[in-house]
Scaffold this motif. Structure first.
Motif, PDB file in Angstrom:
ATOM      1  N   MET A   1     -29.814   4.263  51.464  1.00  0.00           N
ATOM      2  CA  MET A   1     -31.248   4.060  51.232  1.00  0.00           C
ATOM      3  C   MET A   1     -31.792   2.955  52.144  1.00  0.00           C
ATOM      4  N   LYS A   2     -32.873   3.255  52.838  1.00  0.00           N
ATOM      5  CA  LYS A   2     -33.453   2.289  53.775  1.00  0.00           C
ATOM      6  C   LYS A   2     -34.674   1.614  53.149  1.00  0.00           C
ATOM      7  N   THR A   3     -34.905   0.397  53.572  1.00  0.00           N
ATOM      8  CA  THR A   3     -36.091  -0.330  53.114  1.00  0.00           C
ATOM      9  C   THR A   3     -37.013  -0.568  54.297  1.00  0.00           C
ATOM     10  N   ASP A  35     -35.301   8.995  51.261  1.00  0.00           N
ATOM     11  CA  ASP A  35     -35.032   8.151  50.082  1.00  0.00           C
ATOM     12  C   ASP A  35     -35.389   6.685  50.329  1.00  0.00           C
ATOM     13  N   SER A  36     -36.145   6.420  51.405  1.00  0.00           N
ATOM     14  CA  SER A  36     -36.445   5.015  51.730  1.00  0.00           C
ATOM     15  C   SER A  36     -37.478   4.424  50.763  1.00  0.00           C
ATOM     16  N   VAL A  37     -37.434   3.106  50.666  1.00  0.00           N
ATOM     17  CA  VAL A  37     -38.355   2.369  49.802  1.00  0.00           C
ATOM     18  C   VAL A  37     -39.320   1.620  50.718  1.00  0.00           C
ATOM     19  N   VAL A  38     -40.621   1.718  50.424  1.00  0.00           N
ATOM     20  CA  VAL A  38     -41.624   1.050  51.259  1.00  0.00           C
ATOM     21  C   VAL A  38     -42.180  -0.160  50.521  1.00  0.00           C
ATOM     22  N   ASN A  39     -42.139  -1.284  51.200  1.00  0.00           N
ATOM     23  CA  ASN A  39     -42.719  -2.515  50.654  1.00  0.00           C
ATOM     24  C   ASN A  39     -43.900  -2.894  51.545  1.00  0.00           C
ATOM     25  N   ALA A  87     -35.131  -5.769  54.540  1.00  0.00           N
ATOM     26  CA  ALA A  87     -35.697  -4.621  55.260  1.00  0.00           C
ATOM     27  C   ALA A  87     -34.754  -4.112  56.340  1.00  0.00           C
ATOM     28  N   ASP A  88     -34.725  -2.777  56.496  1.00  0.00           N
ATOM     29  CA  ASP A  88     -34.037  -2.172  57.640  1.00  0.00           C
ATOM     30  C   ASP A  88     -35.039  -1.969  58.779  1.00  0.00           C
ATOM     31  N   PHE A  89     -36.250  -1.560  58.392  1.00  0.00           N
ATOM     32  CA  PHE A  89     -37.332  -1.339  59.355  1.00  0.00           C
ATOM     33  C   PHE A  89     -38.485  -2.282  59.008  1.00  0.00           C
ATOM     34  N   ILE A  90     -39.079  -2.861  60.035  1.00  0.00           N
ATOM     35  CA  ILE A  90     -40.226  -3.746  59.817  1.00  0.00           C
ATOM     36  C   ILE A  90     -41.372  -3.222  60.680  1.00  0.00           C
ATOM     37  N   VAL A  91     -42.454  -2.865  60.033  1.00  0.00           N
ATOM     38  CA  VAL A  91     -43.645  -2.376  60.732  1.00  0.00           C
ATOM     39  C   VAL A  91     -44.701  -3.479  60.622  1.00  0.00           C
ATOM     40  N   ILE A  92     -45.129  -3.970  61.772  1.00  0.00           N
ATOM     41  CA  ILE A  92     -46.072  -5.100  61.768  1.00  0.00           C
ATOM     42  C   ILE A  92     -47.420  -4.640  62.314  1.00  0.00           C
ATOM     43  N   ASN A 132     -29.860  -6.768  63.224  1.00  0.00           N
ATOM     44  CA  ASN A 132     -29.789  -5.345  62.841  1.00  0.00           C
ATOM     45  C   ASN A 132     -31.077  -4.829  62.197  1.00  0.00           C
ATOM     46  N   LYS A 133     -32.184  -5.242  62.735  1.00  0.00           N
ATOM     47  CA  LYS A 133     -33.481  -4.750  62.256  1.00  0.00           C
ATOM     48  C   LYS A 133     -34.132  -3.943  63.374  1.00  0.00           C
ATOM     49  N   LYS A 134     -34.884  -2.936  62.978  1.00  0.00           N
ATOM     50  CA  LYS A 134     -35.706  -2.189  63.935  1.00  0.00           C
ATOM     51  C   LYS A 134     -37.161  -2.530  63.619  1.00  0.00           C
ATOM     52  N   VAL A 135     -37.859  -3.056  64.625  1.00  0.00           N
ATOM     53  CA  VAL A 135     -39.241  -3.495  64.415  1.00  0.00           C
ATOM     54  C   VAL A 135     -40.201  -2.586  65.186  1.00  0.00           C
ATOM     55  N   TYR A 136     -41.288  -2.224  64.520  1.00  0.00           N
ATOM     56  CA  TYR A 136     -42.382  -1.503  65.163  1.00  0.00           C
ATOM     57  C   TYR A 136     -43.643  -2.348  65.051  1.00  0.00           C
ATOM     58  N   ILE A 137     -44.338  -2.499  66.171  1.00  0.00           N
ATOM     59  CA  ILE A 137     -45.620  -3.209  66.154  1.00  0.00           C
ATOM     60  C   ILE A 137     -46.733  -2.168  66.270  1.00  0.00           C
ATOM     61  N   ALA A 138     -47.652  -2.212  65.313  1.00  0.00           N
ATOM     62  CA  ALA A 138     -48.831  -1.329  65.341  1.00  0.00           C
ATOM     63  C   ALA A 138     -50.014  -2.196  65.731  1.00  0.00           C
ATOM     64  N   MET A 139     -50.300  -2.202  67.032  1.00  0.00           N
ATOM     65  CA  MET A 139     -51.348  -3.085  67.549  1.00  0.00           C
ATOM     66  C   MET A 139     -52.658  -2.323  67.708  1.00  0.00           C
ATOM     67  N   SER A 140     -53.751  -2.995  67.456  1.00  0.00           N
ATOM     68  CA  SER A 140     -55.055  -2.388  67.748  1.00  0.00           C
ATOM     69  C   SER A 140     -55.902  -3.404  68.487  1.00  0.00           C
TER      70      SER A 140
END
Ligand SMILES: Cc1cc2nc3c(=O)[nH]c(=O)nc-3n(C[C@H](O)[C@H](O)[C@H](O)COP(=O)(O)O)c2cc1C
Length: 201
Positions: A1-3, A35-39, A87-92, A132-140
């Motif tokens: 399960m990923k967070t 099955d991932s959990v979103v925070n 977190a496994d994935f971080i979306v900023i 061991n984190k994967k980061v995504y930046i959502a820039m506008s």
């Protein structure tokens, strides 16, 4: 399960391009990891305080010596660091404000960049501890900063890459909804950014 930790730093709520782009990244991650959990953490609502003397004093006090007041001062920091490590994935979500990030995101960074917890200095120099984190930046951005004359004025992506990398988060992918205030580009700017999303991991 990923967070998946999704940080929001736009006050524009449902009109925000960075929130929509961030959510599109989260949706693609969920498709890959059902099955991932979103925070989802809205930093505008959380309103992390600017670092003040009690925060700094508590940051540099050994855990066993912290008073109740010290612990209260670092409540935001401890919680944010805990969310980051889980977190496994971080979306900023990162709207461009005056060539840089929104101060709510800067305040979050000031609370998570903590010596001994998210980075340390060893005999080999600084070492990031958030690995061991994967980061995504959502820039506008209202203008265009990925290329052209304003590229040197992009203090969002280079800054985030530097500070996240310092804490060990070196795997960073950037998606941009840009030119959203430019008459010739604003039409379809978000859709083009969403269409470019290709999550890995
Ligand atoms: C206070 C403020 C400052 C801004 N500064 C810039 C800027 O320096 N350069 C730019 O291209 N756009 C600037 N913009 C436009 C935003 O980058 C644009 O509206 C973006 O979509 C904001 O992200 P959001 O849609 O997620 O809220 C600014 C907007 C605001 C409200």
């Amino acid at each position: 399960m990923k967070t998946i930790l999704h940080l929001i730093s736009s006050p524009r709520q449902e009109s925000s391009f960075s929130i929509k782009l961030g959510r599109a990244i989260v949706t693609q991650l969920q498709e890959k990891h059902p099955d991932s959990v979103v925070n989802e953490v809205n930093l505008i609502h959380e309103n992390f305080p600017h670092l003040d003397a009690p925060h700094l004093q508590s940051f540099f006090t050994p855990k066993e010596d912290l008073t109740a007041a010290d612990r209260e001062a670092i409540r935001y920091s401890d919680q944010a660091i805990d969310q980051l490590f889980k977190a496994d994935f971080i979306v900023i979500g990162a709207p461009l404000y005056n060539f840089s990030i929104h101060s709510a995101l800067k305040a979050w960074i000031d609370h998570v960049a903590r010596a001994g917890l998210t980075f340390r200095y060893s005999e080999h120099g600084p070492e990031g501890l958030v690995k061991n984190k994967k980061v995504y930046i959502a820039m506008s951005a209202g203008g265009v900063y990925s290329k052209g004359p304003y590229q040197p004025y992009d203090f969002v992506v280079p800054y985030l890459q530097a500070v996240l990398g310092f804490m060990g988060m070196t795997d960073v992918t950037v998606y941009r909804a840009e030119g959203v205030n430019m008459p010739q580009l604003k039409e379809g700017a978000l859709e083009r950014a969403i269409a470019s999303i290709a999550v890995e991991g």
